[in-house]
Design a protein around this motif. Sequence first.
Motif, PDB file in Angstrom:
ATOM      1  N   ALA A  94       0.914  -1.302   0.282  1.00  0.00           N
ATOM      2  CA  ALA A  94      -0.574   0.165   0.006  1.00  0.00           C
ATOM      3  C   ALA A  94       0.521   1.402  -0.298  1.00  0.00           C
ATOM      4  N   SER A  95       0.453   1.767  -0.985  1.00  0.00           N
ATOM      5  CA  SER A  95       1.350   3.327  -0.985  1.00  0.00           C
ATOM      6  C   SER A  95       0.759   4.403  -0.030  1.00  0.00           C
ATOM      7  N   ILE A  96       0.679   5.398   1.274  1.00  0.00           N
ATOM      8  CA  ILE A  96       0.061   6.121   1.285  1.00  0.00           C
ATOM      9  C   ILE A  96       0.450   7.459   0.999  1.00  0.00           C
ATOM     10  N   LYS A  97      -0.403   8.305   1.205  1.00  0.00           N
ATOM     11  CA  LYS A  97      -0.462   9.489   0.443  1.00  0.00           C
ATOM     12  C   LYS A  97      -1.049  10.590   1.854  1.00  0.00           C
ATOM     13  N   LEU A  98      -0.201  11.577   2.764  1.00  0.00           N
ATOM     14  CA  LEU A  98      -0.781  12.366   3.659  1.00  0.00           C
ATOM     15  C   LEU A  98      -1.334  12.962   2.918  1.00  0.00           C
ATOM     16  N   GLU A  99      -2.052  13.995   3.946  1.00  0.00           N
ATOM     17  CA  GLU A  99      -2.840  15.272   3.784  1.00  0.00           C
ATOM     18  C   GLU A  99      -1.450  16.083   3.722  1.00  0.00           C
ATOM     19  N   ARG A 100      -0.852  16.263   4.709  1.00  0.00           N
ATOM     20  CA  ARG A 100       0.189  17.274   5.293  1.00  0.00           C
ATOM     21  C   ARG A 100       1.561  16.078   5.438  1.00  0.00           C
ATOM     22  N   GLN A 101       2.885  16.956   5.784  1.00  0.00           N
ATOM     23  CA  GLN A 101       3.919  16.232   5.565  1.00  0.00           C
ATOM     24  C   GLN A 101       4.609  16.855   6.786  1.00  0.00           C
ATOM     25  N   ARG A 102       3.611  16.820   8.473  1.00  0.00           N
ATOM     26  CA  ARG A 102       4.420  17.688   9.068  1.00  0.00           C
ATOM     27  C   ARG A 102       4.942  16.832   9.905  1.00  0.00           C
ATOM     28  N   GLU A 103       5.177  17.134  11.389  1.00  0.00           N
ATOM     29  CA  GLU A 103       5.791  16.423  12.268  1.00  0.00           C
ATOM     30  C   GLU A 103       5.106  15.411  13.020  1.00  0.00           C
ATOM     31  N   GLU A 104       4.066  16.540  12.973  1.00  0.00           N
ATOM     32  CA  GLU A 104       2.667  15.455  14.402  1.00  0.00           C
ATOM     33  C   GLU A 104       2.044  15.153  12.818  1.00  0.00           C
ATOM     34  N   GLU A 105       1.832  15.304  11.825  1.00  0.00           N
ATOM     35  CA  GLU A 105       1.076  13.956  11.110  1.00  0.00           C
ATOM     36  C   GLU A 105       2.095  13.182  11.305  1.00  0.00           C
ATOM     37  N   LEU A 106       2.805  13.305  10.566  1.00  0.00           N
ATOM     38  CA  LEU A 106       3.877  11.658  10.528  1.00  0.00           C
ATOM     39  C   LEU A 106       4.498  11.396  12.063  1.00  0.00           C
ATOM     40  N   ASP A 107       4.729  11.706  12.527  1.00  0.00           N
ATOM     41  CA  ASP A 107       4.885  10.415  13.905  1.00  0.00           C
ATOM     42  C   ASP A 107       3.238  10.572  14.778  1.00  0.00           C
ATOM     43  N   ARG A 108       1.997  10.127  13.972  1.00  0.00           N
ATOM     44  CA  ARG A 108       0.802   9.771  14.536  1.00  0.00           C
ATOM     45  C   ARG A 108       0.587   8.857  13.509  1.00  0.00           C
ATOM     46  N   PHE A 109       1.105   9.485  12.658  1.00  0.00           N
ATOM     47  CA  PHE A 109       0.920   7.916  11.635  1.00  0.00           C
ATOM     48  C   PHE A 109       2.175   7.132  11.726  1.00  0.00           C
ATOM     49  N   ALA A 110       3.351   7.191  12.099  1.00  0.00           N
ATOM     50  CA  ALA A 110       4.475   5.976  12.793  1.00  0.00           C
ATOM     51  C   ALA A 110       3.385   5.597  13.879  1.00  0.00           C
ATOM     52  N   ASP A 111       3.728   6.445  14.848  1.00  0.00           N
ATOM     53  CA  ASP A 111       3.117   5.330  16.047  1.00  0.00           C
ATOM     54  C   ASP A 111       1.592   5.047  15.970  1.00  0.00           C
ATOM     55  N   ALA A 112       0.146   4.975  15.162  1.00  0.00           N
ATOM     56  CA  ALA A 112      -0.817   4.153  14.527  1.00  0.00           C
ATOM     57  C   ALA A 112      -0.225   2.741  14.053  1.00  0.00           C
ATOM     58  N   VAL A 113       0.550   2.858  12.946  1.00  0.00           N
ATOM     59  CA  VAL A 113       1.426   1.580  11.680  1.00  0.00           C
ATOM     60  C   VAL A 113       1.986   1.007  13.361  1.00  0.00           C
ATOM     61  N   SER A 114       3.144   1.558  13.824  1.00  0.00           N
ATOM     62  CA  SER A 114       3.889   0.464  14.863  1.00  0.00           C
ATOM     63  C   SER A 114       2.811  -0.518  15.769  1.00  0.00           C
ATOM     64  N   ARG A 115       1.029  -0.052  16.020  1.00  0.00           N
ATOM     65  CA  ARG A 115       0.452  -0.594  16.899  1.00  0.00           C
ATOM     66  C   ARG A 115      -0.035  -1.906  15.720  1.00  0.00           C
ATOM     67  N   TRP A 116       0.017  -1.976  14.493  1.00  0.00           N
ATOM     68  CA  TRP A 116      -0.938  -2.830  13.244  1.00  0.00           C
ATOM     69  C   TRP A 116      -0.061  -4.356  13.225  1.00  0.00           C
ATOM     70  N   PRO A 117      -0.706  -5.140  13.923  1.00  0.00           N
ATOM     71  CA  PRO A 117       0.855  -5.949  13.247  1.00  0.00           C
ATOM     72  C   PRO A 117       0.306  -6.723  12.331  1.00  0.00           C
ATOM     73  N   GLU A 118      -0.487  -6.785  11.175  1.00  0.00           N
ATOM     74  CA  GLU A 118      -1.008  -6.887   9.360  1.00  0.00           C
ATOM     75  C   GLU A 118      -0.130  -6.282   8.797  1.00  0.00           C
ATOM     76  N   VAL A 119       0.924  -4.754   9.292  1.00  0.00           N
ATOM     77  CA  VAL A 119       2.264  -4.348   9.003  1.00  0.00           C
ATOM     78  C   VAL A 119       2.998  -4.628   9.244  1.00  0.00           C
ATOM     79  N   VAL A 120       4.146  -5.148   8.165  1.00  0.00           N
ATOM     80  CA  VAL A 120       5.268  -6.370   8.597  1.00  0.00           C
ATOM     81  C   VAL A 120       6.288  -5.560   8.119  1.00  0.00           C
ATOM     82  N   ASP A 121       6.055  -4.243   7.129  1.00  0.00           N
ATOM     83  CA  ASP A 121       7.191  -3.564   6.960  1.00  0.00           C
ATOM     84  C   ASP A 121       6.346  -2.482   6.670  1.00  0.00           C
ATOM     85  N   CYS A 122       7.291  -1.183   6.584  1.00  0.00           N
ATOM     86  CA  CYS A 122       6.545  -0.008   6.455  1.00  0.00           C
ATOM     87  C   CYS A 122       7.776   1.070   7.028  1.00  0.00           C
TER      88      CYS A 122
END
Length: 169
Positions: A72-100
């Motif tokens: 999956a290729s993901i585009k964010l609305e904005r690439q500000r640090e807080e959005e990047l951090d929020r995305f990284a925090d969520a992805v790190s909790r999803w076991p289905e995502v094995v590489d990001c």
Amino acid sequence: MPKHDLDEIDRKIVAALQQDGRMTSIELAERVGLSPSPCARRVRLLEAAGIITGYVALVDQVAVGLPISVFASIKLERQREEELDRFADAVSRWPEVVDCYLMTGQRDYLMRIVVQDLEAYERFLKEKLTRLDGVASIESSFALGQLKRSHALPIMGAGAGARGARRGK
């Protein structure tokens, strides 16, 4: 962490452990041409330097009922640090995502998701990925087959550079 210069023995140790992390210290020492004590000491130094970061069992995803790989290729609305951090925090909790990976180019992230079937991927999209604030678009590609997968880095040639060439290696 600064780059650690690996000598030929270190590269042999790392290459051997990437092929079989369960080999005994004696087997490893024989393979790299050292006696067991110096070999064990070098392994501990490689671990302390963060070059060897752990040992795992490699599991066949099809054998455990997870035959589907989705990129999956993901585009964010904005690439500000807080959005990047929020995305990284969520992805790190999803076991289905094995590489990001955080990417350059048109998309912000590329991830590999493993699931049991198409319905499971649909649930992942609806219940997790599309509910995450800041996601502008998602492009999914399904892997039809796997030609190569390696967990081993090409260490043997790394760092040898001109030194190895001068010694005829």
